[in-house]
Design a protein around this motif. Structure first.
Motif, PDB file in Angstrom:
ATOM      1  N   ALA A  79      -3.152  -2.946  13.266  1.00 53.78           N
ATOM      2  CA  ALA A  79      -3.198  -1.358  13.029  1.00 53.78           C
ATOM      3  C   ALA A  79      -4.821  -1.171  13.036  1.00 53.78           C
ATOM      4  O   ALA A  79      -5.539  -1.980  12.399  1.00 53.78           O
ATOM      5  CB  ALA A  79      -2.551  -0.585  11.895  1.00 53.78           C
ATOM      6  N   LEU A  80      -5.322  -0.179  13.664  1.00 50.25           N
ATOM      7  CA  LEU A  80      -6.764   0.125  13.712  1.00 50.25           C
ATOM      8  C   LEU A  80      -6.682   1.604  13.302  1.00 50.25           C
ATOM      9  O   LEU A  80      -6.030   2.552  13.567  1.00 50.25           O
ATOM     10  CB  LEU A  80      -7.217   0.241  15.247  1.00 50.25           C
ATOM     11  N   VAL A  81      -7.594   1.662  11.801  1.00 49.79           N
ATOM     12  CA  VAL A  81      -7.711   3.074  11.468  1.00 49.79           C
ATOM     13  C   VAL A  81      -8.914   3.782  12.039  1.00 49.79           C
ATOM     14  O   VAL A  81      -9.928   3.088  12.363  1.00 49.79           O
ATOM     15  CB  VAL A  81      -7.982   2.874  10.142  1.00 49.79           C
ATOM     16  N   LEU A  82      -8.568   5.029  12.409  1.00 46.23           N
ATOM     17  CA  LEU A  82      -9.678   5.854  13.166  1.00 46.23           C
ATOM     18  C   LEU A  82     -10.078   6.998  12.402  1.00 46.23           C
ATOM     19  O   LEU A  82      -9.218   7.874  12.376  1.00 46.23           O
ATOM     20  CB  LEU A  82      -9.338   6.184  14.799  1.00 46.23           C
ATOM     21  N   SER A  83     -11.073   7.056  11.801  1.00 45.48           N
ATOM     22  CA  SER A  83     -11.153   8.145  10.779  1.00 45.48           C
ATOM     23  C   SER A  83     -12.545   8.568  10.723  1.00 45.48           C
ATOM     24  O   SER A  83     -13.682   7.967  10.860  1.00 45.48           O
ATOM     25  CB  SER A  83     -10.826   7.511   9.421  1.00 45.48           C
ATOM     26  N   ALA A  84     -12.605   9.806  10.280  1.00 42.01           N
ATOM     27  CA  ALA A  84     -14.022  10.335   9.783  1.00 42.01           C
ATOM     28  C   ALA A  84     -14.513   9.866   8.557  1.00 42.01           C
ATOM     29  O   ALA A  84     -15.985   9.944   8.366  1.00 42.01           O
ATOM     30  CB  ALA A  84     -13.865  12.097   9.707  1.00 42.01           C
ATOM     31  N   LEU A  85     -13.793   9.330   7.767  1.00 42.07           N
ATOM     32  CA  LEU A  85     -14.273   8.717   6.369  1.00 42.07           C
ATOM     33  C   LEU A  85     -14.806   7.230   7.030  1.00 42.07           C
ATOM     34  O   LEU A  85     -13.997   6.391   7.107  1.00 42.07           O
ATOM     35  CB  LEU A  85     -13.121   8.524   5.509  1.00 42.07           C
ATOM     36  N   GLY A  86     -16.071   7.040   6.873  1.00 39.83           N
ATOM     37  CA  GLY A  86     -16.612   5.966   7.601  1.00 39.83           C
ATOM     38  C   GLY A  86     -17.507   5.042   6.699  1.00 39.83           C
ATOM     39  O   GLY A  86     -18.151   4.248   7.291  1.00 39.83           O
ATOM     40  N   ASN A  87     -17.842   5.535   5.359  1.00 44.87           N
ATOM     41  CA  ASN A  87     -18.750   4.566   4.516  1.00 44.87           C
ATOM     42  C   ASN A  87     -17.956   3.132   4.146  1.00 44.87           C
ATOM     43  O   ASN A  87     -17.125   3.167   4.386  1.00 44.87           O
ATOM     44  CB  ASN A  87     -19.182   5.470   3.431  1.00 44.87           C
ATOM     45  N   PRO A  88     -18.929   2.276   3.608  1.00 44.13           N
ATOM     46  CA  PRO A  88     -18.072   0.952   3.645  1.00 44.13           C
ATOM     47  C   PRO A  88     -17.088   1.056   2.562  1.00 44.13           C
ATOM     48  O   PRO A  88     -16.202   0.322   2.867  1.00 44.13           O
ATOM     49  CB  PRO A  88     -19.570   0.391   2.686  1.00 44.13           C
ATOM     50  N   ALA A  89     -17.113   1.799   1.566  1.00 42.37           N
ATOM     51  CA  ALA A  89     -15.918   1.995   0.666  1.00 42.37           C
ATOM     52  C   ALA A  89     -14.770   2.176   1.337  1.00 42.37           C
ATOM     53  O   ALA A  89     -13.547   1.848   1.109  1.00 42.37           O
ATOM     54  CB  ALA A  89     -16.304   2.730  -0.447  1.00 42.37           C
ATOM     55  N   ASP A  90     -14.850   3.055   2.171  1.00 44.16           N
ATOM     56  CA  ASP A  90     -13.723   3.579   3.044  1.00 44.16           C
ATOM     57  C   ASP A  90     -13.221   2.645   3.778  1.00 44.16           C
ATOM     58  O   ASP A  90     -11.981   2.396   4.022  1.00 44.16           O
ATOM     59  CB  ASP A  90     -14.074   4.824   4.011  1.00 44.16           C
ATOM     60  N   ARG A  91     -14.061   1.913   4.615  1.00 39.78           N
ATOM     61  CA  ARG A  91     -13.825   0.725   5.462  1.00 39.78           C
ATOM     62  C   ARG A  91     -12.972  -0.365   4.505  1.00 39.78           C
ATOM     63  O   ARG A  91     -11.839  -0.934   5.035  1.00 39.78           O
ATOM     64  CB  ARG A  91     -14.891   0.179   6.197  1.00 39.78           C
ATOM     65  N   VAL A  92     -13.519  -0.795   3.397  1.00 39.70           N
ATOM     66  CA  VAL A  92     -12.851  -1.517   2.504  1.00 39.70           C
ATOM     67  C   VAL A  92     -11.277  -1.293   2.246  1.00 39.70           C
ATOM     68  O   VAL A  92     -10.489  -1.992   2.291  1.00 39.70           O
ATOM     69  CB  VAL A  92     -13.802  -2.052   1.311  1.00 39.70           C
ATOM     70  N   ALA A  93     -11.330   0.012   1.690  1.00 37.16           N
ATOM     71  CA  ALA A  93     -10.071   0.525   1.319  1.00 37.16           C
ATOM     72  C   ALA A  93      -8.985   0.473   2.497  1.00 37.16           C
ATOM     73  O   ALA A  93      -7.815   0.211   2.369  1.00 37.16           O
ATOM     74  CB  ALA A  93     -10.172   1.890   0.922  1.00 37.16           C
ATOM     75  N   GLY A  94      -9.511   0.991   3.658  1.00 35.79           N
ATOM     76  CA  GLY A  94      -8.508   0.657   5.096  1.00 35.79           C
ATOM     77  C   GLY A  94      -8.082  -0.830   5.195  1.00 35.79           C
ATOM     78  O   GLY A  94      -7.022  -0.798   5.503  1.00 35.79           O
ATOM     79  N   LEU A  95      -9.053  -1.646   5.177  1.00 34.65           N
ATOM     80  CA  LEU A  95      -8.604  -3.099   5.450  1.00 34.65           C
ATOM     81  C   LEU A  95      -7.952  -3.580   4.214  1.00 34.65           C
ATOM     82  O   LEU A  95      -6.950  -4.257   4.534  1.00 34.65           O
ATOM     83  CB  LEU A  95      -9.999  -3.800   5.409  1.00 34.65           C
ATOM     84  N   ASP A  96      -8.037  -3.361   2.961  1.00 36.93           N
ATOM     85  CA  ASP A  96      -7.132  -3.660   2.078  1.00 36.93           C
ATOM     86  C   ASP A  96      -5.851  -2.932   1.992  1.00 36.93           C
ATOM     87  O   ASP A  96      -4.766  -3.665   1.549  1.00 36.93           O
ATOM     88  CB  ASP A  96      -7.842  -3.292   0.524  1.00 36.93           C
ATOM     89  N   ALA A  97      -5.575  -2.135   2.598  1.00 39.98           N
ATOM     90  CA  ALA A  97      -4.354  -1.227   2.961  1.00 39.98           C
ATOM     91  C   ALA A  97      -3.526  -1.999   3.971  1.00 39.98           C
ATOM     92  O   ALA A  97      -2.200  -1.734   3.988  1.00 39.98           O
ATOM     93  CB  ALA A  97      -4.473   0.168   3.173  1.00 39.98           C
ATOM     94  N   GLY A  98      -4.136  -3.067   4.777  1.00 40.17           N
ATOM     95  CA  GLY A  98      -3.396  -3.862   5.633  1.00 40.17           C
ATOM     96  C   GLY A  98      -3.935  -3.427   7.142  1.00 40.17           C
ATOM     97  O   GLY A  98      -3.279  -4.075   7.987  1.00 40.17           O
ATOM     98  N   ALA A  99      -4.956  -2.758   7.228  1.00 36.94           N
ATOM     99  CA  ALA A  99      -5.591  -2.374   8.589  1.00 36.94           C
ATOM    100  C   ALA A  99      -6.149  -3.835   9.119  1.00 36.94           C
ATOM    101  O   ALA A  99      -6.775  -4.359   8.493  1.00 36.94           O
ATOM    102  CB  ALA A  99      -6.583  -1.103   8.657  1.00 36.94           C
TER     103      ALA A  99
END
Length: 221
Positions: A79-99
């Motif tokens: 899965a690839l998350v494509l989001s307007a939320l793009g700061n480092p914390a957002d990226r970490v959250a996405g990867l931790d969620a399984g992306a």
């Protein structure tokens, strides 16, 4: 000619979803579009995809919650998350969620296409040889290679059933769960027993183990 790769796009912005669908079809994908998280969850659980692209701010079920639910049900589609939320914390959250990957909006179309190709290559390398009793399953060719003997060809549904069990070798799946995950167009749970019989006849009785009163799991070996 190889079948087109299957892609699930979960994006609630109608204009962006339409643009992305056109771009991805142009890249050779067959695209299913879901405009909210609930629809995305249903498609992700009932159909097989090569890759998923999803937004975060979705109606009904938020994107990372959707991804977490898919992962908890054993869906390992990259899965690839494509989001307007793009700061480092957002990226970490996405990867931790399984992306497996995370891109910020606005995005470069060529980069998106390249990242999706990379995800598919890594996924293919990862699932190229799944362990099954007495041998290995190659999902791409739908063949089981046993320690002795020629490769055994499987039908699409036989392969999908064996792949599900091989990806979760310790998990017991009920007939209803297998019906939902593999035989999405069928209504009778008896089709599961039929395909278990087919697999055992082709690959060996030890391929699928029956857990009395519960369902099936990958056999020992």
């Amino acid at each position: 000619m190889a079948d087109p790769a299957q892609l699930l796009l979960v994006e609630d912005d109608k204009q962006l979803a339409s643009m992305l669908e056109q771009i991805l079809v142009g890249e050779g994908y067959e695209v299913d579009v879901a405009r909210d998280g609930q629809r995305g969850l249903h498609l992700g659980l009932t159909r097989r995809y090569d890759v998923i692209v999803l937004d975060r701010g979705l109606p009904a079920i938020e994107g990372l919650d959707l991804l977490g639910r898919l992962r908890s049900k054993g869906v390992v589609t990259p899965a690839l998350v494509l989001s307007a939320l793009g700061n480092p914390a957002d990226r970490v959250a996405g990867l931790d969620a399984g992306a497996e990957d995370y891109m910020s909006k606005p995005f470069d179309v060529d980069e998106l296409a390249a990242r999706l190709r990379a995800l598919r290559r890594r996924a293919h390398d990862h699932v190229g040889a799944l362990h099954v009793p007495g041998g290995t399953l190659d999902v791409a060719t739908r063949q089981v290679t046993l320690a002795a003997g020629d490769p055994v060809d499987l039908s699409e549904r036989e392969c999908a059933l064996l792949e599900l069990l091989a990806r979760h070798p310790r998990q017991v799946f009920s007939r209803a769960e297998i019906l939902e995950r593999v035989f999405t167009e069928a209504e009778d749970e008896g089709v599961v027993d039929t395909y278990v019989y087919y697999l055992r006849r082709k690959v060996g009785r030890s391929t699928v183990a029956t857990v009395r009163g519960a369902g099936y799991r990958l056999g020992a070996g």
